[in-house]
Design an enzyme around this catalytic site. Structure first.
Site, PDB file in Angstrom:
ATOM      1  N   ALA A 248      13.516  -1.866   6.620  1.00  0.00           N
ATOM      2  CA  ALA A 248      14.605  -2.275   6.081  1.00  0.00           C
ATOM      3  C   ALA A 248      15.537  -3.309   6.720  1.00  0.00           C
ATOM      4  CB  ALA A 248      15.335  -0.991   5.598  1.00  0.00           C
ATOM      5  N   GLY A 250      14.787  -4.817   9.488  1.00  0.00           N
ATOM      6  CA  GLY A 250      14.031  -5.958   9.983  1.00  0.00           C
ATOM      7  C   GLY A 250      14.020  -7.114   9.059  1.00  0.00           C
ATOM      8  N   GLU A 267       9.748  -5.575  15.784  1.00  0.00           N
ATOM      9  CA  GLU A 267       8.919  -4.611  15.998  1.00  0.00           C
ATOM     10  C   GLU A 267       9.562  -3.319  15.253  1.00  0.00           C
ATOM     11  OE1 GLU A 267       6.288  -4.023  17.415  1.00  0.00           O
ATOM     12  OE2 GLU A 267       5.929  -5.860  18.602  1.00  0.00           O
ATOM     13  N   CYS A 301       7.742   5.025  17.309  1.00  0.00           N
ATOM     14  CA  CYS A 301       7.299   4.222  16.359  1.00  0.00           C
ATOM     15  C   CYS A 301       5.727   4.386  16.332  1.00  0.00           C
ATOM     16  CB  CYS A 301       7.644   2.823  16.592  1.00  0.00           C
ATOM     17  SG  CYS A 301       7.213   2.210  18.342  1.00  0.00           S
TER      18      CYS A 301
END
Ligand code: NAD
Length: 494
Positions: A248, A250, A267, A301
């Site tokens: 969101a 990004g 990323e 991540c």
């Protein structure tokens, strides 16, 4: 030791743990590195220890004025720095790493108290941070000769971009700062780092540690409370944003940078699927799967976030994963023996509780699932079986210690199921038949696919996202190139 008793121990051990703050960095005199000085801003941001919900320390809060000062200092520094040789930049990075090495334990203690991770994990993060930075002392940016004929020579040069910004997330704050700072400097840029508001301390400390090493303005540290991101990403004096965070945000970064046509490396979030085709030794495999699903309490991540297991071994893997999760020691990272810390912040804690509710409604919780009513954002490691695609827990990224295990019987079908989401960061295939696993890997729409492992990464290996998990690449030669501007020099001969 069982989960609940470990959690209770974590709480009863709090006073001891807090004493050890004295050996850490619990001081209110931090300064933000701006223009080569450690700056107090008149405003401070309290940092909460997620294991106690108490204030661990506070750091200066930057505003628009500090951003302007940092950009101005960085612009001057970048102008001076761009003519330095690769060897000089490598030497500077070596000095930075050496200085970090002299403060390893303080950095690790700060990481535990701001992020929540165990001290062992924090020490590992410090080592990784130094290792990632050190990698960039071993690589350069040589001129590439693309074409050489009697008539023409075409060269590719890599020039600095000028001022770049690194905006980071709260799961590995120091590592992210280090792996953005080192390639930015190697490429000849100045960098402004902005950590996440809930984990600014280790990045601020890094600024303090390198203050007398780096030229004034070459590295700046700005702490905000989520207000500076948009100002940084739209600032005309900043050429590139290296961003690590949610999908969101990004998207906001990309939109905000559009007006000044900024270079962006994004990323973002992942929802990595692991596909287990077969298991010669389910117990050994479960241990590996467990490690990569729950590392850093699932706040990675590229953690394994959806586990698809063939129905022939589904029960065996589920049973083993439940045993491992129930035996894990969750607690205050400062306490001896803690393997998994709390979730990093209250907002994320509430989000994970929402995933647990979804798991209760749509699956069968076989470990964890009961959130203790104690101080700290503690979530027991939670394993969920008999859950399907289309549920919140499978389709969305929890970014916390909860793993759904989903059954499959048909390989082609499971590949499609793994590919059906907008995420595309990583994935893995597990099988004793490596050739078969590679064939599955080739059909997965993710930037990385591991075979019989997950999350194995390094500064020399590119880390490319697919689909909405990001744009561009970090690490490796390709990641380094993203901190440069490519210039073609096309020479006509004779
Ligand atoms: P986040 O997007 O909320 O915050 C990340 C950073 O963006 C913070 O520094 C924040 O202050 C800043 N920010 C907030 N609003 C901004 C704006 N409008 N413009 C610019 N910056 C802004 O993410 P988070 O919750 O801190 O991190 C968790 C997410 O990050 C997860 O989705 C996780 O998967 C992802 N992540 C990805 C990677 C990767 O390498 N792909 C690594 C770690 C975490």
């Amino acid at each position: 030791m069982g989960m609940l008793s470990s959690l209770k121990d974590a709480v009863s051990g709090q006073s001891n743990n807090l004493e050890s703050n004295e050996t850490g960095s619990s001081t209110n005199s931090y300064g933000l590195l701006i223009g080569g000085e450690l700056v107090q801003t008149g405003e401070t941001l309290d940092v909460i220890n997620p294991a106690t919900e108490e204030i661990f320390t506070s750091v200066p809060l930057a505003g628009a004025g500090e951003l302007e000062a940092a950009v101005a200092a960085a612009t001057t520094a970048a102008k001076n720095f761009k003519s330095t040789s690769i060897e000089e930049r490598q030497a500077l990075i070596k000095k930075i790493v050496k200085a970090m090495g002299a403060h390893k334990e303080e950095l690790a203690l700060a990481l535990v108290q701001e992020q929540g991770k165990s001290l062992d994990m924090a020490r590992l993060e410090v080592d990784f941070s130094m290792g990632f930075a050190m990698h960039f002392t071993t690589v350069g940016l040589p001129i590439e000769v693309l074409l050489e004929t009697d008539a023409q020579r075409v060269e590719i040069h890599r020039k600095p971009l000028g001022v770049v910004a690194g905006i980071t997330a709260w799961n590995f704050p120091l590592l992210m700062a280090a792996y953005k700072l080192a390639p930015a400097i190697l490429a000849g840029n100045a960098i402004i780092l902005k950590p996440a508001p809930t984990t600014p301390v280790s990045t601020v400390m890094l600024g303090e540690i390198i203050k007398d090493i780096v030229p004034p303005g070459l590295v700046s540290i700005l702490v905000d409370n989520n207000e500076l991101g948009a100002k940084i990403t739209s600032h005309p004096g900043i050429a590139k944003i290296s961003f690590t965070g949610s999908i969101a945000t990004g998207k906001k970064v990309m939109a905000s940078g559009a007006d000044t046509l900024k270079r962006v490396t994004l990323e973002l979030g992942g929802n990595d699927a692991g596909i287990v085709l077969d298991a010669a030794d389910p117990k050994a495999m479960a241990q590996n799967l467990f490690n990569v699903a729950f590392m850093n309490s699932g706040q990675v991540c590229i953690a394994l976030k959806r586990l698809y297991v063939h129905d022939s071994i589904y029960d065996a893997i589920c049973d083993e994963m439940a045993v491992l999760a129930k035996g894990a020691i969750v607690g205050d990272g400062m306490k001896d023996g803690t393997q998994f810390g709390p979730v990093q912040n209250k907002q994320q804690f509430e989000i994970i509780k929402g995933f647990i509710e979804d798991a209760k409604a749509n699956g069968n919780i076989i470990a964890g699932g009961q959130v203790p009513d104690i101080p700290g954002y503690f979530i027991p490691l939670t394993v969920v079986r008999d859950i399907s695609d289309g549920t919140k827990l499978v389709d969305e990224e929890p970014f916390g210690p909860i793993l759904p295990i989903i059954k499959f019987s048909d390989i082609d079908e499971v590949i499609e199921r793994s590919n059906r989401l907008d995420y595309g960061l990583g994935g893995s295939v597990w099988s004793s038949d490596v050739d078969k696993a590679v064939k599955v890997a080739e059909k997965m729409d993710t930037g990385t696919v591991w075979i019989n492992s997950h999350m194995a990464f390094g500064p020399n290996i590119p880390f490319p996202p697919c689909k909405q998990s990001g744009v561009g690449v970090e690490w490796g030669k390709e990641g380094l190139n993203e901190f440069t501007s490519m210039q073609v020099i096309n020479i006509a001969k004779g």
